[in-house]
Every structure is written in structure tokens, then in C-alpha cells.
Design an enzyme around this catalytic site. Structure first.
Site, PDB file in Angstrom:
ATOM      1  N   GLU A   1       0.381   8.537  18.275  1.00 14.96           N
ATOM      2  CA  GLU A   1       0.344   9.983  17.963  1.00 14.96           C
ATOM      3  C   GLU A   1       0.112  10.882  19.180  1.00 14.96           C
ATOM      4  OE1 GLU A   1      -2.611  10.401  14.902  1.00 14.96           O
ATOM      5  OE2 GLU A   1      -1.427   9.318  13.417  1.00 14.96           O
TER       6      GLU A   1
ATOM      7  N   ASN B   1       3.760   4.414  18.699  1.00 16.22           N
ATOM      8  CA  ASN B   1       3.616   4.601  17.255  1.00 16.22           C
ATOM      9  C   ASN B   1       3.380   6.082  16.942  1.00 16.22           C
ATOM     10  OD1 ASN B   1       3.343   3.117  14.690  1.00 16.22           O
ATOM     11  ND2 ASN B   1       1.230   3.869  14.671  1.00 16.22           N
TER      12      ASN B   1
ATOM     13  N   HIS C   1       3.747   7.429   6.349  1.00 21.14           N
ATOM     14  CA  HIS C   1       2.823   7.883   5.298  1.00 21.14           C
ATOM     15  C   HIS C   1       3.561   8.969   4.523  1.00 21.14           C
ATOM     16  CE1 HIS C   1      -0.604   5.658   6.784  1.00 21.14           C
ATOM     17  NE2 HIS C   1      -0.390   6.126   8.002  1.00 21.14           N
TER      18      HIS C   1
ATOM     19  N   GLU D   1       3.021   1.842   8.822  1.00 21.26           N
ATOM     20  CA  GLU D   1       1.852   2.252   8.017  1.00 21.26           C
ATOM     21  C   GLU D   1       2.278   2.824   6.676  1.00 21.26           C
ATOM     22  OE1 GLU D   1      -0.847   4.773  10.245  1.00 21.26           O
ATOM     23  OE2 GLU D   1      -0.534   3.658  12.090  1.00 21.26           O
TER      24      GLU D   1
ATOM     25  N   ASP E   1       2.797   4.112   3.094  1.00 26.16           N
ATOM     26  CA  ASP E   1       2.219   4.272   1.757  1.00 26.16           C
ATOM     27  C   ASP E   1       2.863   5.507   1.150  1.00 26.16           C
ATOM     28  OD1 ASP E   1       0.711   6.217   3.200  1.00 26.16           O
ATOM     29  OD2 ASP E   1      -1.130   5.030   3.124  1.00 26.16           O
TER      30      ASP E   1
HETATM   31  C1  XIL Z   1      -7.005   5.339   9.208  1.00 27.54           C
HETATM   32  C2  XIL Z   1      -7.722   4.186   8.509  1.00 27.54           C
HETATM   33  O1  XIL Z   1      -6.899   3.737   7.465  1.00 27.54           O
HETATM   34  C3  XIL Z   1      -9.056   4.608   7.969  1.00 27.54           C
HETATM   35  O2  XIL Z   1      -9.779   3.487   7.497  1.00 27.54           O
HETATM   36  C4  XIL Z   1      -9.866   5.332   9.053  1.00 27.54           C
HETATM   37  O3  XIL Z   1     -11.037   5.842   8.491  1.00 27.54           O
HETATM   38  C5  XIL Z   1      -9.057   6.446   9.670  1.00 27.54           C
HETATM   39  O4  XIL Z   1      -7.836   5.936  10.176  1.00 27.54           O
HETATM   40  N1  XIL Z   1      -2.605   6.956  11.303  1.00 27.54           N
HETATM   41  C6  XIL Z   1      -3.022   5.841  12.002  1.00 27.54           C
HETATM   42  C7  XIL Z   1      -4.092   4.986  11.440  1.00 27.54           C
HETATM   43  O5  XIL Z   1      -2.415   5.494  13.022  1.00 27.54           O
HETATM   44  O6  XIL Z   1      -4.867   4.369  12.437  1.00 27.54           O
HETATM   45  C8  XIL Z   1      -4.979   5.749  10.480  1.00 27.54           C
HETATM   46  O7  XIL Z   1      -5.863   4.818   9.868  1.00 27.54           O
HETATM   47  C9  XIL Z   1      -4.145   6.478   9.458  1.00 27.54           C
HETATM   48  C10 XIL Z   1      -3.233   7.477  10.125  1.00 27.54           C
END
Ligand code: XIL
Length: 326
Positions: free
Chosen positions: A117, A163, A199, A228, A230
Site C-alpha cells: 500500500e 501488494n 477486499h 486478500e 473477501d
Molecule cells: C488486517 C488484519 O486482518 C487485522 O487482523 C489487523 O488488525 C489489521 O490488518 N490490508 C492488508 C492487511 O494488507 O495486512 C490488513 O490486515 C487488511 C488490509
């Protein structure tokens, strides 16, 4: 095809969690256990105990491990963010961190999210201002390149990924990443792939644009991994989603998996957790959203699981060219 899930070590002792993970996936990634606040708790010490548990589980079940993440602006320890290090001190700290962590997992972790990020969400296409990008008038991107070079020195075999969030479609952020990756490839900076976090909160994602984006990145010779995924749904106070939303969620999982499968350079699909029992979406949305993953709270497969499985079984994965039979 690599099918992964983000994992929290405390849950590995729960039988249903461990069984489902080992049965359904061939890759995993520590969700938080490799972030600075966990792995580098004081300036002088590293603590690999949580991530080691996850890596040991993967080795014991013949699964691959992605590492997440070496450089980020979140989940950093106070010793790092609250001390006033100057830029050359920060550079030394970052080099030592990357080389120590990558070195510890050399031969065990096959791919790293080196930088996470780095681009801003409010100023489209611009670099985010963080402790790593310096205190000049404009953020300095040179730490990104240095980080990839240090990681490569620490493990020349490991695959190195950039990423990012909200860069799945063609937009100013993914344009900026595309330009950076093309420049890195031209100048021989060691980068092997780009992670699209995926996400999803909007129930009508632009899958055609996601597909076009996968196509242009893989044409640069880098892999794409969905890192990641969801699909967060509106939920009631018990955390339950509407049946029609669960169906639409299944469609989205199917369409994204199909888009990935149709590009040979898209090599992994990973979800951020796998059971609705444990998902960051709940606390992140003040519990207004949830039910984002392929398994429900009791580890029962949801429509999203069936859709994903179906896409994987029927996917038009273009086979690598086979040698002619004699
Ligand atoms: C999130 C985790 O899922 C949580 O457990 C933590 O509290 C905060 O981070 N993008 C990312 C991840 O790259 O590392 C993040 O993970 C979610 C958003």
C-alpha cells in the site's frame, strides 16, 4: 493453482480451523504475525515465534507460505514510529529488518509482499507519505526499490511482490503501479509480481476492468496473485447476511476466480481468512458488515465456496504448451 488463506496462529489449535485449512488450501499467509509490531517488537529484538508456528503448520501439511509484509505504514511498533530517526538511520533500520526477516525464512517462504500500500488512497496515483517516504516536500519513492533489492540479496530465490489495495481495476492507482513495475522491470529491479488485495465491499465490481488489469500487468512479465480476497456483506446484529446477498457474493467469487484462471500469469487466489468466525471485516466495519468468506462461522461451506470450487474445476485455465507426441 495456489489457493490460500490468511491465518492467525492462536486459531491453529482449534481442530475445525486446522482441519479445514489443511483440507481445502495449499497455501497460507500469516495475517498479522509477520508485521513489524509482532516480529520486531523492540529495536534490538526479533520475535518469530508466532510466524514460526504458522510456517511449521504449512510445512507439516505440504502448503506454500506467502510472507506479508516487509514495509507498510500500519502496525508498526512505537519504538519505530515515535522516535525521531533521521533518513539514514531509517534506511539502516529497514535494511536490517528486511534482511533479518527474509533471511530467517529463506527456503521456507516462497513469495514476499515486500511493500504494501505505498500509493495514497485520497490523492489518486500519488505516493503515500509515510515514515519510509521521507520528510521532503514530495514523498520519495526510492525506499521501494531499495526494499526489493535488499529482499533479493537476502534470498535470491524468493518471489518478490508489490501488494496494493483498491488497485484491482484500471484506475489512477493501478496506472501508477503499472508505471512503477514497468520501470522496475526495465531497470532490472528484482520484482516478480503484484498482489491485488481484492477486499470487495461493492456487490457489483467491474470484473471486465479487473480482467483487463490482470492482462496488462501479466503482459509485463510479472505474476498477479489475488492476496486478500473477501466480499463484505451487510449483516444484522447476529452477523447474518441476506440469502440474496450470499448468492451475489458467490457470483463475485466465481467471476473473480474465473478472471484469474483465464490468465496464465495469475497464479494464486487467496482469501483473507476463510471462516466468518474470524474475519477482520467485523471489527473494521463496526460490525455492520461481515459474512465475507467462503465458510460460515461453523465452518460449513457457503454458496461462495461452491462457486469458487466450481470455477476451479471448470476454469478455462490455459494449459502450458505440451511437447508434441512422437
Ligand atoms: C488486517 C488484519 O486482518 C487485522 O487482523 C489487523 O488488525 C489489521 O490488518 N490490508 C492488508 C492487511 O494488507 O495486512 C490488513 O490486515 C487488511 C488490509
Amino acid at each position: 493453482m495456489l489457493i490460500g488463506a490468511a491465518v492467525r496462529p492462536v486459531q491453529l489449535s482449534e481442530l475445525a480451523y486446522a482441519d479445514t485449512l489443511a483440507r481445502e488450501f495449499n497455501m497460507l499467509e500469516p495475517e498479522d504475525a509477520l508485521k513489524w509490531e509482532v516480529v520486531h517488537p523492540t529495536q534490538q529484538s526479533f520475535d518469530f515465534s508466532q510466524a514460526d508456528q504458522i510456517v511449521d503448520f504449512a510445512v507439516g501439511h505440504d502448503m506454500k507460505v506467502r510472507g506479508h509484509t516487509l514495509v507498510w505504514h500500519h502496525q508498526n511498533p512505537a519504538w519505530l514510529t515515535e522516535s525521531k530517526f533521521n533518513s539514514s538511520q531509517l534506511e539502516q533500520i529497514l535494511e536490517q529488518h528486511i534482511k533479518t526477516v527474509v533471511g530467517h525464512y529463506r527456503g521456507k517462504i516462497f513469495a514476499w509482499d515486500v511493500v504494501n500500500e505505498a500509493f495514497d488512497e485520497l490523492r489518486p496515483g500519488e505516493l503515500r507519505r509515510t515514515i519510509w517516504s521521507g520528510s521532503g516536500t514530495l514523498p520519495d519513492c526510492s525506499y521501494i526499490e531499495r526494499s526489493f533489492r535488499w529482499a533479493h540479496e537476502a534470498d535470491p530465490q524468493v518471489l518478490l511482490f508489490y501488494n496494493e489495495a483498491e488497485a484491482e481495476v484500471v484506475n489512477p492507482k493501478s496506472d501508477a503501479i503499472y508505471a512503477m513495475v514497468r520501470d522496475f522491470r526495465e531497470r532490472g529491479v528484482p520484482i516478480n509480481g503484484v498482489g491485488f488485495q481484492m477486499h470487495i465491499a461493492n456487490l457489483h465490481p467491474d470484473v471486465a476492468s479487473i480482467s483487463a488489469n490482470i492482462r496488462r500487468f501479466t503482459a509485463l512479465g510479472v505474476q498477479i496473485q489475488i492476496t486478500e480476497m473477501d466480499v463484505a456483506l451487510p449483516v444484522d446484529v447476529e452477523g447474518n447476511a441476506r440469502p440474496e446477498d450470499l448468492q451475489q457474493q458467490a457470483n463475485i467469487y466465481r467471476e473473480i476466480a474465473t478472471a484469474c484462471l483465464s490468465h496464465p500469469g495469475c497464479t494464486a487466489i487467496q482469501t483473507w481468512g476463510f471462516t466468518d468466525k474470524y474475519s477482520w471485516i467485523g471489527s473494521h466495519s463496526k460490525h455492520t458488515r461481515g459474512a465475507a468468506l467462503p465458510f460460515d462461522k461453523a465452518y460449513r461451506p457457503k454458496p461462495a465456496y461452491e462457486a469458487l470450487r466450481n470455477a476451479l474445476e471448470n476454469g478455462t485455465r490455459r494449459a502450458r504448451p505440451q511437447p508434441e507426441p512422437h
